[in-house]
Structure formats: C-alpha cells, structure tokens
Enzyme design. Structure first.
Site, mmCIF file in Angstrom:
data_model
loop_
_atom_site.group_PDB
_atom_site.id
_atom_site.type_symbol
_atom_site.label_atom_id
_atom_site.label_comp_id
_atom_site.label_asym_id
_atom_site.label_seq_id
_atom_site.Cartn_x
_atom_site.Cartn_y
_atom_site.Cartn_z
ATOM 1 N N SER A 61 0.992 -1.252 0.031
ATOM 2 C CA SER A 61 -0.266 -0.010 -0.115
ATOM 3 C C SER A 61 1.046 1.225 -0.014
ATOM 4 O O SER A 61 1.983 1.227 0.433
ATOM 5 C CB SER A 61 -0.977 -0.026 1.285
ATOM 6 O OG SER A 61 0.004 0.168 2.393
ATOM 7 N N ARG A 62 0.193 2.539 -0.432
ATOM 8 C CA ARG A 62 0.966 3.800 -0.519
ATOM 9 C C ARG A 62 1.335 4.009 1.196
ATOM 10 O O ARG A 62 2.474 4.368 1.281
ATOM 11 C CB ARG A 62 0.090 4.728 -1.110
ATOM 12 C CG ARG A 62 0.471 6.124 -1.405
ATOM 13 C CD ARG A 62 -0.244 7.056 -2.227
ATOM 14 N NE ARG A 62 0.188 8.288 -2.097
ATOM 15 C CZ ARG A 62 -0.408 9.130 -2.944
ATOM 16 N NH1 ARG A 62 -1.313 8.747 -3.928
ATOM 17 N NH2 ARG A 62 0.069 10.559 -3.225
ATOM 18 N N GLY A 99 1.944 2.056 3.538
ATOM 19 C CA GLY A 99 2.940 1.160 4.068
ATOM 20 C C GLY A 99 4.324 1.485 3.463
ATOM 21 O O GLY A 99 5.198 1.511 4.299
ATOM 22 N N GLY A 100 4.135 1.848 2.292
ATOM 23 C CA GLY A 100 5.585 2.328 1.589
ATOM 24 C C GLY A 100 5.935 3.643 2.027
ATOM 25 O O GLY A 100 7.213 3.747 2.168
ATOM 26 N N GLU A 146 6.877 -0.148 -4.583
ATOM 27 C CA GLU A 146 5.945 -0.162 -5.263
ATOM 28 C C GLU A 146 4.586 -0.227 -4.847
ATOM 29 O O GLU A 146 4.202 -1.127 -3.946
ATOM 30 C CB GLU A 146 6.044 -1.642 -6.323
ATOM 31 C CG GLU A 146 5.025 -1.446 -7.432
ATOM 32 C CD GLU A 146 4.038 -2.435 -7.373
ATOM 33 O OE1 GLU A 146 2.726 -1.862 -7.252
ATOM 34 O OE2 GLU A 146 4.140 -3.758 -7.483
ATOM 35 N N CYS A 150 -1.381 -5.545 -9.166
ATOM 36 C CA CYS A 150 -1.161 -3.994 -9.182
ATOM 37 C C CYS A 150 -1.562 -3.413 -10.539
ATOM 38 O O CYS A 150 -1.151 -2.310 -10.668
ATOM 39 C CB CYS A 150 0.389 -3.882 -8.715
ATOM 40 S SG CYS A 150 1.551 -5.021 -9.291
ATOM 41 N N GLU A 154 -6.622 4.797 -5.995
ATOM 42 C CA GLU A 154 -6.603 3.273 -6.232
ATOM 43 C C GLU A 154 -7.722 2.693 -5.208
ATOM 44 O O GLU A 154 -7.580 3.045 -3.958
ATOM 45 C CB GLU A 154 -5.184 2.737 -6.131
ATOM 46 C CG GLU A 154 -5.423 1.282 -6.350
ATOM 47 C CD GLU A 154 -4.106 0.506 -5.971
ATOM 48 O OE1 GLU A 154 -3.881 -0.469 -6.505
ATOM 49 O OE2 GLU A 154 -3.390 1.071 -5.177
#
Length: 532
Positions: free
Chosen positions: A249-250, A252-253, A272, A309, A399
């Site tokens: 996830s965004r 988490g990243g 990613e 993804c 997303e």
C-alpha cells in the site's frame, strides 16, 4: 476449528541464518479467505532481538558472499528455483489455502518465481550488470595527463525485503526483490506477509536449503514474522540494512520511506505502491470494436479479484454513441460476474469501503452478483462520471484495491489530453487505437511517457512479462523511485552502486575491469563498447 495442511511439515518458526527460531510475541495463523477458518500452525511474532540477530548475520555474510565467484552465485539462484519447483503440490496447495488464489494461477506463479531466479543467474553470467568502463591513462595529454580510471558496480550490502499480499510467491519471500538483491551480492532479510505465513515458511526453507547446498554463509538469508510498525520499522532502521524492497500500500510504503530517510544514514526504499492504470479508448478503436473492448476490459478488471497491481481501474473516452456501446457491454459483463474471493477479510473490508467512496462521487453502472459469496468477497463494481467531476474528486482519482473501475466521459480529445496530463504517476497506461487514431495517440504518448513506467497499445496491463526490457515501476506514487523497475533484468541495478578505481595497481584490479578482460565482458573502453 483450525484446518491443517497434511502434505507439509510446517513448524511455525522463523529462519535466522539457517536456524529455525520460535518467536515470543503475538501468534498469528493463516486464514482461509473462502471460509474464514484459521489454518495451523501458529506463527509467533519476532522482536528487535530477532532483527538484531538476522541483521548481524547478514552483515557477517556480506563480505564472503559478495566475493564469491559469479558462477557460485548463479548456481545458488538456480538451486533456489529447483527447490521451489520440487515442492510441487505442497506449495501450491498451501498458497491456495491461505490466499484463495486459484491453483492454476499459483502453479504459474511458481514458474514465474523460478523463472525470475534463473533470469538473474543468466544476468550474472552475462556480466553487463558490472557496467565495466575503462578510460586508459593518457600520460602525454596536455595540458594535463589523464590518469587510468576504471569503474565497476558493487553491491550495496544487506537488503530488507517485505513480502507482498497479492503475490505470495513472485513478489514475496523468493520474489523479484529477493532474487535481484541476491544476484547483486546482497544478503537478504525478509519480513513475511501475515496473509500467507505457511507459504512463506515453505519458500524460506527452500532458500535456506539452497544456501547450505551451495556452501555459502548462512547469514545470506533470514525470514522473520512480526508486526509491521514494530518489527518492520526496526528492520528498516537497523544500520546494517542498506536498501529496502517493498510491494504494498501507499501508506505502508511511505511509512518505510520516512523511517529510512530519518536514519543517521538514509537508505533507498524501492517501494511499489499504488496505481489506477488508466486505459484510453480512442475514437477509431471504439467505433470498430467497442463491445469487444468492454468485455476484455472487464476480464482484466476482475482478474484475480482486481488484486493485481496492474488491474485497469480507469477508462477514459470521448462521450458519444461509441463510448455508450462500450459502457453497455461493460455493464452486461460486470452484472454477469460472480463474487470472487479476496486475499483476506481485511482487504475485502477495505474494498467495500473503497467502492462506497466511489459510489458517493460517481454514477453506478453495474455491480456483480451477490450469490454464493466467500468469507472475503469481491463483487465487481463499475462507475461513470464526467471529466470535470473526476478532476475535482480525490476519491475518484485514488486506487481501490479490488475489481472496481471508473469510466470517465470527456467532451473531446483535448479534454482527454488534459485529463491525462493531470494524472499521478502510474505503473501502466494503455492506449486502444486504430491506425486512424495514431495522430491523437502520438499526442497522448508524449504525455503518458512522463506518467507511467509501461505504456501498452491495444492490450491489457494485467500480466507482467519477466525479461530484459520490462519496466514495472513508474513516477510517484506508483513507486517511490521512478528511475527503477522491480521486474526484469534491470531490477538488479537497485542494489548496486558504481565504484571508480584511479591508477589502481594492476594486481589489485577486480577481474571485471582488469587488463585482458579475463571475464570476457562487454566493456566501455574510452566510451566504446567492446569485448577486448
């Protein structure tokens, strides 16, 4: 009541430098997303002491591993691939039980994972990853002589890899991040994903056995289980870790990026994260095959419950009868779809919330059937809106992980181009165009090559070929570093850095840049590519 996979002998233990270790924290189990039932055995979370042990072992293993003969590293990667394949049905069955993914898909994923490992073995043998360059000395050059200058690539050091939820094999314990880091000469510490702990143990043991059979230091690989904000952060902030690979996830990243940036020595995080993967339908293609495109789009949208993804979540076309033909066929295909299983109940809950957010902003075109839903259900959803509404809505531009999409009606080609220019970074962008559309497609291409890592024509983005030319990356927020790819031969570059050797004694030069080219590499000498 917990179910047990009888075909495997799982221990519920972590693997630290070849040794099974039982965690002491909270216990987790895999959950069958079809039924909601827990799956034995239990896995106890590790803590900072286990991170310390794994990272210390990785640091100790780094020097001998990076110095090992290239052929040894290549054969090691091939041994991992062979070990994975030898697990056969036991691996596929366990992964199916923990994720709900179909067995044929998982069988293919085993092949892809093994193929990635063998690709990087071939990359090692070919040697181009060294980026060897030699500028020979020019002692008579005026006004100043030129020294002898040579360059090659060296590994960064131990790498932390975070397993992904949606690809329990190809993007997890032995996936592309691990394979490319090991190929580069970097030991790897993997944090397993909670959604498939048993699958992770099986794969971790396959790697550990390959380390031992290859005669390499045990600290090359460790597998940990733990709570992300604690164990994951401890792993990323350990000073011996020099880079991070992440798919998820965004949120988490970006948490990992922040933690890595706040270290006394910041390190790169190759994350990613998120993409809506827009599809542009141009007039000639819509007029020629609008209904066919709609059915193919829904097939790509719903593939894997929309948990790739690269599932296309956004369709953009000029309003008119041709686009309405597309919408009508897409409505029919979505309505006919049946509920599919998502990876976890938590992911299914998030999907429902995301669909509700879309429904608050756009008109519903269709939902999939509600019949015979699993414990973690995905009912496909398709919405429609106009370009001004889309541009003004953060929810429509975000997303939603799962099989949901938005059709955006543009007033004309110019508005379509403005909408393309407004998009965030994407993993993919797709253009459907006939020859009569090529003028407009060329204008779109100029915009999209600044927005996406992979641009497709007359195809669908689900499915990422593993090869030398593939790019699986893109501008933020699709990834945290748009200069890189996590799939394909160039993924190794993330875990290497250039080193220059000036006037080094000939006897001390690494073989990649030594006189006589003992490794037989293609090298740039005075800028010219040669095998001399």
């Amino acid at each position: 009541m917990a179910t047990t996979v009888q075909t495997t002998d799982l221990t519920g233990q972590m693997l630290i430098a070849g040794a099974p270790v039982r965690g002491a924290g909270n216990e987790i189990r895999g959950i069958d997303p079809q039924t909601g039932s827990p799956i034995e055995p239990a896995y106890a979370y590790g803590d900072r002491s286990h991170v310390e042990d794994a990272c210390a072992a990785a640091a100790d293993a780094f020097s001998p591993y990076r110095s090992a003969p290239i052929e040894t590293r290549a054969q090691f990667l091939e041994a991992i691939a062979t070990n994975l394949e030898s697990l056969g049905d036991a691996l596929v069955d366990r992964a199916h039980l923990e994720t709900g993914l179909p067995r044929p898909r998982l069988t293919g994923e085993v092949g892809r994972t093994a193929g990635q490992l063998r690709l990087f073995a071939a990359v090692l043998r070919e040697g181009g990853w060294n980026q060897a360059r030699i500028d020979p000395a020019q002692p008579d050059r005026t006004p100043l002589p030129r020294p002898d200058i040579r360059q090659r690539s060296v590994p960064l050091g131990p790498v932390a890899v975070f397993g992904a939820s949606n690809f329990p094999l190809a993007f997890s314990v032995a996936g592309g991040d691990t394979a490319s880091a090991l190929a580069a000469g970097c030991p790897v510490v993997v944090k397993a994903h909670d959604a498939h702990p048993g699958t992770s143990e099986l794969v971790g043991r396959a790697i550990t056995e390959a380390v031992a059979s290859s005669g390499l230091p045990a600290g090359i690989f460790s597998l940990l289980y733990g709570f992300g904000p604690e164990l994951g952060t401890a792993l990323v902030t350990d000073p011996r870790i020099k880079a991070v690979g992440f798919t998820g996830s965004r949120a988490g990243g970006m948490a990992l990026v922040a933690a890595a940036s706040a270290r006394p020595e910041p390190i790169p995080v190759y994350a990613e994260m998120s993409a809506v993967n827009p599809v542009f339908l141009l007039g000639g293609a819509l007029a020629d095959r609008g209904a066919e495109l709609a059915r193919a789009f829904v097939g790509s949208l719903t593939l894997g419950s929309g948990q790739f993804c690269t599932n296309p979540g956004l369709v953009i076309g000029v309003d008119g009868p041709e686009l309405e033909t597309f919408v009508a066929a897409a409505r029919e295909a979505v309505t006919a779809s049946t509920p599919t299983v998502m990876l976890t109940t938590g992911i299914a809950d998030n999907f429902r919330g995301g669909v509700a957010a879309l429904e608050a902003e756009a008109a519903l075109i269709a939902r999939g059937s509600e019949a015979d839903a699993p414990a973690a259900p995905c009912r496909a959803a398709l919405f429609a809106t106009d370009a001004p509404t889309f541009l003004g809505s953060a929810a429509l531009r975000s997303e939603v992980f799962g099989a949901s999409g938005v059709v955006v009606r543009c007033s004309d080609a110019a508005e379509m181009l403005r909408l393309a220019d407004s998009l965030e970074g994407q993993l993919t962008a797709t253009i459907h165009a006939d020859e009569s559309d090529h003028g407009q497609a060329g204008e779109l291409l100029d915009v999209l090559e600044l927005k996406a890592g992979r641009i497709l024509f007359n195809g669908w983005p689900t499915g990422v070929e593993v090869g030398h030319a593939m790019v699986h990356g893109g501008p933020f927020p699709s990834t945290s570093d748009s200069r890189t790819t996590s799939v394909g031969a160039r993924a190794i570059e993330r875990f290497l850095r250039p080193v220059c050797y000036q006037d080094a004694p000939k006897s001390l030069l690494p073989s990649a840049i030594a006189d006589g080219n003992p490794d037989g590499l293609w090298r740039r000498i005075d800028g010219n590519l040669t095998q001399d």
